[in-house]
Structure formats: C-alpha cells, structure tokens
Scaffold this motif. Sequence first.
Motif, PDB file in Angstrom:
ATOM      1  N   GLN A 279       0.847  -1.190   0.000  1.00 51.34           N
ATOM      2  CA  GLN A 279       0.000   0.000   0.000  1.00 51.34           C
ATOM      3  C   GLN A 279       0.885   1.244   0.000  1.00 51.34           C
ATOM      4  OE1 GLN A 279      -2.854   0.600   3.198  1.00 51.34           O
ATOM      5  NE2 GLN A 279      -4.211   1.608   1.739  1.00 51.34           N
ATOM      6  N   VAL A 281       2.503   4.868   0.445  1.00 52.93           N
ATOM      7  CA  VAL A 281       2.507   6.004   1.354  1.00 52.93           C
ATOM      8  C   VAL A 281       2.812   7.230   0.490  1.00 52.93           C
ATOM      9  CG1 VAL A 281       3.607   7.085   3.352  1.00 52.93           C
ATOM     10  CG2 VAL A 281       3.257   4.602   3.304  1.00 52.93           C
ATOM     11  N   MET A 289       4.565   9.005  -4.607  1.00 50.86           N
ATOM     12  CA  MET A 289       4.707   7.876  -3.685  1.00 50.86           C
ATOM     13  C   MET A 289       6.033   7.979  -2.935  1.00 50.86           C
ATOM     14  SD  MET A 289       4.140   3.834  -4.537  1.00 50.86           S
ATOM     15  CE  MET A 289       5.372   3.847  -5.828  1.00 50.86           C
ATOM     16  N   VAL A 292       6.146   2.290   0.382  1.00 54.43           N
ATOM     17  CA  VAL A 292       5.034   1.346   0.464  1.00 54.43           C
ATOM     18  C   VAL A 292       5.074   0.627   1.799  1.00 54.43           C
ATOM     19  CG1 VAL A 292       4.766   0.958  -2.028  1.00 54.43           C
ATOM     20  CG2 VAL A 292       6.405  -0.435  -0.712  1.00 54.43           C
ATOM     21  N   GLU A 473      -2.807   7.322   8.501  1.00 52.80           N
ATOM     22  CA  GLU A 473      -3.366   6.207   7.736  1.00 52.80           C
ATOM     23  C   GLU A 473      -4.888   6.273   7.742  1.00 52.80           C
ATOM     24  OE1 GLU A 473      -2.561   2.377   9.360  1.00 52.80           O
ATOM     25  OE2 GLU A 473      -3.240   2.867  11.371  1.00 52.80           O
ATOM     26  N   SER A 491       2.508  13.357   5.015  1.00 50.86           N
ATOM     27  CA  SER A 491       2.462  11.976   4.526  1.00 50.86           C
ATOM     28  C   SER A 491       1.175  11.292   4.958  1.00 50.86           C
ATOM     29  CB  SER A 491       3.657  11.181   5.047  1.00 50.86           C
ATOM     30  OG  SER A 491       4.873  11.817   4.708  1.00 50.86           O
ATOM     31  N   GLN A 493      -1.631   7.603   3.885  1.00 46.32           N
ATOM     32  CA  GLN A 493      -1.981   6.446   3.067  1.00 46.32           C
ATOM     33  C   GLN A 493      -3.435   6.111   3.314  1.00 46.32           C
ATOM     34  OE1 GLN A 493       0.630   3.667   5.786  1.00 46.32           O
ATOM     35  NE2 GLN A 493      -0.592   2.350   4.467  1.00 46.32           N
TER      36      GLN A 493
END
Length: 524
Positions: A279, A281, A289, A292, A473, A491, A493
């Motif tokens: 997944q 980040v 990106m 990950v 997240e 940052s 995700q």
Amino acid sequence: MTDAPTESGQLPEDPRLDRIVEGIVSIAAGNLTSKIPVSPARDQIDAVSTGINLLASELDDIYQDMEQRVETRTLELREAHRQMQRMALSDPLTGLGNRIALMQHVQQSLMNWDGGPSAPGVLMIDLDGFKEINDSFGHHAGDVVLQEVAARLLASVPEGSSVARLGGDEFAVLVPAVGRLSARGVAERIQNALGIRTKVEELDVWPRASIGVHVAETGQTADDLLLCADTAMYVAKEEGPGLVRSFEPVMLYARQLRREMASELRSAVERDELRLVYQPVVDLVTGHMQGVEVLVRWQHPAQGLVMPDMFIPLAEESGAILQIGRWVLRKALEQLAEWRRHAEHREDFHVRVNVSAAELQAMDLVDYVRSVLRDTGASPQELVLEITESAFVGSGDVETYSMRSLKALGVRLEIDDFGTGYSSISYLRRLPVHTVKVDRTLIADICGDEGQLKFVDAVHQLIRAAGMEAVFEGIETEQQAGKLREMGCCSGQGYYFSRPINEEQVGTLLASGSRLPLATELVA
C-alpha cells in the motif's frame, strides 16, 4: 536388727525382694509410674528400691517430654501439610482457588448432580485489555486490579459457588446447581460488578471481561465442561469486548478449524503460500509515492485468499509469527532490489515492514536485519520497521536493546497504530523512533467534528515538537486529505490514494513517477 537363721541354717526370704522383681517387671512393661514400696528399715534392699523408683521417675519424665515433643512436631507437620495443600490449591496473589481446585470442585459437583435441570455451570472470565494496564501502569498496578476483580467476583456469585484464578487475567466460576438462563444472569451480574470504576495508582480503571458460559449436559466430564465454557469465552472475546456468550456446539467446530489452520500456518512459508501486496505512502502535497507498506496475504489451498486479520493473531498464538515476519522482511527487501534494477534510484523511497512484539523480543533480530540488508544490497535508510504502540510502551530490556541497535544500524523505526493504546504522549520524547503513524480512528470524523479536527491538529503538533514525522493512515476521502494538508501534514496512506497493489504496479509507478490517487485503476 536382722532375721535369725532358720533350723536349716538359711536366712528366711525377704518379701521385699519379690516386690522389687515385680516392680522391675512393671517398669519394663512401660508402667513408669508404679512405685516399689520402701520399708521403715531403710537398709540396702530399701536403697535398691529407692534407686529403682528414682530411675523410673526420671524415665517417665524423659518419656513425657519426648511424647510432648512428638505431639508438637506432629501438629507442626499437620499444619505444614495443610499449608502445602492450601498452596497447591490456591492462587497466592488473590487467595482464590487455582485450576486444580476448580477441577476438583467441578468433578465433585458432577458426581452430586442427579441429572435434573439444575446442573453444574461454569463461567470462564477473561479480562479485556489487561495487558495494556500492565504495560501502562506497571505490574504492581496490574496485581491490584486482579485482587480487586477477585473480590468483586466473590461478591457477585451465588452462595456455594467456587471462584478460581486460572492464571494471568483469566478467572472461572463454578455454580454447583444452575439453569442456563440463571447462569447467564450470574454472568451479567459479574459484568455489572466489574464495570464499576476502580482506583489504581491514582488512575481510574474500568475492568471489562469476556465471559463464556456452559451448563453441564448428561455424560460430560469436568474437562468437557471447562472446554465448552472456555470455547464460549474465546468467541465472546473475538466478538467483544465485554460480551457474554453461551456455548453452542458450532463454536467447538470453529475452534477445531482454527486449531487446524494454526497448524497449517506453521508450514505456509515452506509451501510458498504467502503473498505480499503493497500500500503506497503518499506525499499529501505532491501526490508522489514516498514508499510502500508491505502487507502479507495467505493463499490457503482450500480457503482461498486469507486476510491478515484472520491469520496474524493465529501466527502470534502459535509462535509462527517469527518465521512469517522474517520471510516478509527478506522478500520485501529482495523486491526492493528488483524495483531498483528497473527504475531510477530514489533515496526518499522507503519500504515499511511490520515487526511484531515477539520478533522484537528475539535476541538475534538485529543480526538478522543486518544480514538481510547485506544479502539484498538494500540501504538501512530505505527500511522502515513499523512497531505497534503497545510494543514500544511495554518494551523491556531486550526490546529496548533491539530498537536502539536498529536505530544505530541506520534503520528507521515507526510507531504504528498511534492513538489506540493507553500510553501517554510523553513517551514520544524518549522513544528511539523517527516516525509516528497516526491510527485511522483519529481522523475518521475530522470533516464533520470540529473538536476532533482540533484534537488531531494538536496531536500532529506534538509529534513534530518531539522531532518526529507523522504519517496518517486510513485516508478515504478527498476532504480528509485536504484537511490534513491544511494542518501541514506531509504523509498519508489510505484507499483514497490506493488500495494495496502488487509488485508490478508498484514498479510501474516507480518507473513512471505517476502521481496518486489512482484508486479506481488499481486492483486490491
């Protein structure tokens, strides 16, 4: 004056001699209180009688003293035996019975049961979140909580019930004669009693428990009764916290399947059944990106694709997590080397690998990480190890050594699931970490709850003040991403950017420098 000789020239027999012989025989038989009469003559024969009487009296005194000592020692031995029995059948912390005592009481209750509707019932009780209490407040505070729980259980159960502590934070109650509905009623009373606030080390704690209930059925043994109650408790804990579940046969079948799956999981690495997905980040400003997070799936030969929330707890329970974790780390870094060969090198691209508490406790973790980095050619700065907040907070000497050594090696450390545990945010300043991943639950309502938005902003500022970076997240909407950007968050995700993708798709993104989100174009 002495007796005169008889006509035969012999002195007449002295009757005192016969009494001396009789006295000696009596003393020899154990009658030390008998006395040989002494005549007024006070001659040598009387002197012998007196001596024998004195000797018998001294022997009687010695015998009485020895008898008293034997009696005292016997009482001491009996008391020591009773204490040993109590120790063998009781829990030293709470004073409750232990598993052995519970089994004896259950067996006796089954023997006394006449087969009627009121049968022996067992409640298995497991405290929810007790590990966090120990980790956050210390083991002394945990012991105080266990003692308080024991007292509340004793006050909540019907008269004649047996309460036991089976170990750790697990308790059990035997009600000798109860119906199924009544047994659930006892469980509900226990839940209500545990729900009352407890003061521990100046902090308020509300103990909660998962409870499994089973009432004996014809033909069941004590082992059967405890197994059924324990199975129901396990189901309650999975569905909980704070739930009560009565045993149903299907639960036992599910438990057997789970046990079989745990056995199969130990061989999943050798059978090449594990798969990795990644997944991204993402930089919240540019959409590029940054790295990950490596996620593992189990391609079960019969059940198909099994998600980690189904098998990772099994791996931790069975001990397979160490083997799986090391396989994931090596495969992830091998894949990183493969991406490097086909894409332009980017120093800011990181591979994030989860490390369990069990792995962190392994003495050779640092050596293993070092060897994998060497074998794959990866730089330590390219690797981020994600460790759950509870593992950081509850770390002992071995875990602390591992974390500090990994940091010295150049590997980046990240607190995972931050905001879900009991830890104080003050821990941030003394943890050897670089990054904090804020749990998805904290940002779920930031678009509709101004108070929650301000709270998340404050958490972000505290993380930055501690000299760390923050990753958020669970970003699922453009609005959430926008709010986080406005806070200055860098940052994140989540499904808004991308679902987990395979290695080819990551390679394509790295080679093309594509921006995210691409959620509608990527395969989960």
